[in-house]
Structure formats: C-alpha cells, structure tokens
Design an enzyme around this catalytic site. Sequence first.
Site, mmCIF file in Angstrom:
data_model
loop_
_atom_site.group_PDB
_atom_site.id
_atom_site.type_symbol
_atom_site.label_atom_id
_atom_site.label_comp_id
_atom_site.label_asym_id
_atom_site.label_seq_id
_atom_site.Cartn_x
_atom_site.Cartn_y
_atom_site.Cartn_z
ATOM 1 N N PHE A 204 39.337 47.621 57.399
ATOM 2 C CA PHE A 204 37.905 47.838 57.620
ATOM 3 C C PHE A 204 37.044 47.069 56.607
ATOM 4 C CE2 PHE A 204 34.101 50.354 56.479
ATOM 5 C CZ PHE A 204 33.401 50.253 57.672
ATOM 6 N N ARG A 205 37.383 47.182 55.337
ATOM 7 C CA ARG A 205 36.564 46.538 54.313
ATOM 8 C C ARG A 205 36.607 45.022 54.435
ATOM 9 N NH1 ARG A 205 37.100 49.983 48.636
ATOM 10 N NH2 ARG A 205 35.953 51.824 49.390
ATOM 11 N N ASP A 276 51.156 46.159 55.375
ATOM 12 C CA ASP A 276 52.334 45.321 55.584
ATOM 13 C C ASP A 276 53.239 45.924 56.658
ATOM 14 O OD1 ASP A 276 51.362 43.825 53.434
ATOM 15 O OD2 ASP A 276 52.544 44.956 51.985
#
Length: 494
Positions: A204-205, A276
């Site tokens: 999101f960031r 990951d």
Amino acid sequence: MELIYQTLIKAFMQPAVLVLGDLMIDTYLRGASTRLSPEAPVPVVDISSHTSVLGGGANTAANLRHLGASVTFVSLVGNDYGAELAGELLQKEGIRDEVIRCDTRTTMIKTRVIAGQQLLTRYDEGTEVPLDSACEAQLIAVLEREFPLHDAIVIADYNKGLLTPGIIAALERLNQQHPKFVAVDARKLQQYKGLQPALAKPNFREMMAMLELPEQPCSKAQQLEEMGEAIYAVTGAAVTAVTLDEEGALIFLEDKLLCHTAARAVSNPNVSGAGDTYVSAFTLASLAGANAPTAAEIAGAAATVAIRKNNTAHCKQSELMAYFSMKDKYIRDVEELEALCEMYKSQGKKIVFTNGCFDILHSGHVSYLERAASLGDILIVGVNTDESIKRLKGPERPINHLNDRVQVLAGLGAVAHVIAFGSGQDDTPESLIRIIRPAIFAKGGDYSRESLPEATAVEEFGGEVVLLPLVPDRSTTLIIKRIYTTPALKVAEG
C-alpha cells in the site's frame, strides 16, 4: 474448491525460477535482559541464541524453493564473512547459487537484538549504493546465460543498488528475446514498466508513494479501488496485486479492479518477509494455471502461514497444502497429518491427541473430548477403522460405520481433526503418535499408564500421558446392552 487449490499447489514443483534481487542476511540475537549497563542507561542482553537466515531477495528465493520450485538466485555480495555465510545458507535451502563476489562491496547484514519478545535495536551493515560498471557487466553476463533456462523471472528489488538502469535494460532485451513470466516486487515499480511484467506486487505505501497520493485515515482499499488506470500507468503489468496488510489485497487486471481478497486474522503477526512469500506463491500459482483471483487466494494463504512464525519466515509447500486442509476436519493420509502437525507446531500450538472407537457417541464421549481439548490448542482424534473394531470388539461391532463415526466426531467443536487408524499388524495408535508427536496424549481413566503400549512413544518425543476421569454409567457397551434388553427398544429396532 480446496481440491482445486491442492492440485495447483502440487504443480509448484514443476517450474524453474530465476530470482534476481538484493541479498541480505537477517540475524537475530535473542536473550534476556535483567539489568542496565553501568556505562549508559541501556539494557544489557545476555544472548542465548544466535540465528541467521536469508533476507531480502534471498528470502524470496527461499520461499520459492520451500514452495517446491527449482530456484536459481542471482545477486551480488562482498568478499567477506557475510558472503561465506550467504553461500552456506543458500546451499542449506537447496538454492542454486549464481551470486557474484565483488571486492568493492560488503554483504548486507541486518542484526536484531531481542530481549524476550521485545526488539531493542537493529543495526545494519553492507553496501547500498549502485554497483560499479565492472560488477554490472559481470551480472549482465550471468543473466544472459541464465535467463533462457528458466520458466519465470522474479525480481526482488529493495532499492539497495543492485538493479541499475543498465541491468533493467538488459532484462528488457532478454525478455524480448526469450519471453518469460516476469514478476516484479520493487520499491520503485515504475522503473520496470518497460518489462511489461506479468505480475507486479507493490504494498500500500509503495503504491501511494508512486501515485504521489497522501495517505488518508480511512480504509486502504477505498483509497485505491478507483485508481486502476493510474496504477496500470505506473506498473504496466498484466496483473497488479496491491497488498494491504490486514485488509488483504486489491487485484487489478491491467487497469480494471478484478477483486478484493480478504486477509486472515492473525494474532501477533510477524510480517517480516510476508511480501516475499506472497509474490512467490502468486507466481507459482499463476505458472500452475491459476487465474488471478485464485492465485491471490493461494498467495494470501501462504503469507498467513508465514506471518504466524518467528523471524524472517517462509511457507513450505506442505504447510500451504495443510492450510487448505484445515477446513476439512477429516485427514485422509499420514502425509497430510504430518504437514498439519508441522504447521501447527511452527505456530507454537500445543497438540493433544486421543483415540478410540467412538462407535455410538454419547455424553460421556463429548465431556471427555472437551476436557482433552482444554489441555492444549489443537485436539486430534484417532478413530479405529471398522476392521480394527471387529478385531478388538467382535464381529457384531461397530454399530456405526467409519464414515458415520467420523462425521459425528467432526461435528464437535472440541475436535480439530479426525484420522482413521488400525491394521492387522497393529491396532494401537503408535504409528500416528510417532507422526504427531503430541504434547499431550489423553486417555480415559479406565486405563493406566502401564496398560498403554503406545505411552512409551509419547514420552520418547517429550510428550505427557494424561488420564482423564470418565462420566459414570456412560459407555457404548451399556447403551448397546440396554437396546438389546429393553423390550420397547427391541420392538422399535425390529
């Protein structure tokens, strides 16, 4: 639907995947702190354990390997102790190593000092500036050799200087010559738009930063649901999966929102390396033939398994299969049982095991199973097969066949899983105990420790035998006797 997931996950073993990314080592120094240093008001930690695992792009490679793929990892390290350690860790994980040693760099190591459950500090070392022209040329030569040999390419760019414009240009050229499934997980995804990746996975960031949007105090999903065109303009990816932490993920098909997948609630999650795991599972599910929503569900499940573990974690193929088996209480084979138990133990769950015929389930059984379940976190019940019961109880038993008995047991909230057992050679649950290795083996108070031949196996693995009191005048034998001796019941039976 679970069968579809299982089939797709089994196919994870087929592809060969090339991972290109920043190699990091995550080191954890754990211990206890009971005093302050006399030199400064800082805690003194008495270290009791020292653990090093693969991090960064190497953790992506480890996740792909544990999910079943054949993996080659390409990266750069220094010519130092960290490089030696990285080589050992890659070999231990079964990852093919195409890591170049560069004298102008030092290997990245992130060390965390933890007292109890509290992270006190983290200190980082290693080179994080763009690689020089000599190292870049070596890396491009490796890529030219390895790129055509793999089914998919996963790029894990942590913006530590490995993926220069020259490397990215080489990737674009190689992908035009040898088209592959390309997945990109990068801090600056816009740099890879020319690759036209099959999958892009920002969080999101990262996505908000690339779109130059301020974060709002409302739902993360709401802030991005209508941004499909802008997101596609940044990533150029066939599928963009924007992970939203506790809100799940938004899946875009080019510039259209395809779906919003939910996240599974996890108490005290360890999110280090979760991205990951997600991109690894999404890639392998896509290669196995899953559509984007199904691949997202599988990826979300894999990330859930990983964040329930300590340290920088990964998800094993067996654990992912076990995750989708959890909804089905009946365990069909010992391989599935072993995978489930391994997953529960990796989450710190305490397993309780008990066994019996459970021919006619009554209030005594229910009370006993509830008490057994209260001894731990997961109650697994072994139930004798029909043939086993005939050998133990006589040719007129069981009254209810195995499928009926399993269905009734599975309906009890106290029971997490049920598995059948029993053979002509051994009608004890010892073989199951050696697989489960329960913390607690529960049996009814009509037994003694000495009358249980399987008790030795329980204690061999550090488990405890617990004898639980039975409800008076409640037994299957008494119920059957009452049926056969009560006239009204005999008429009703006829």
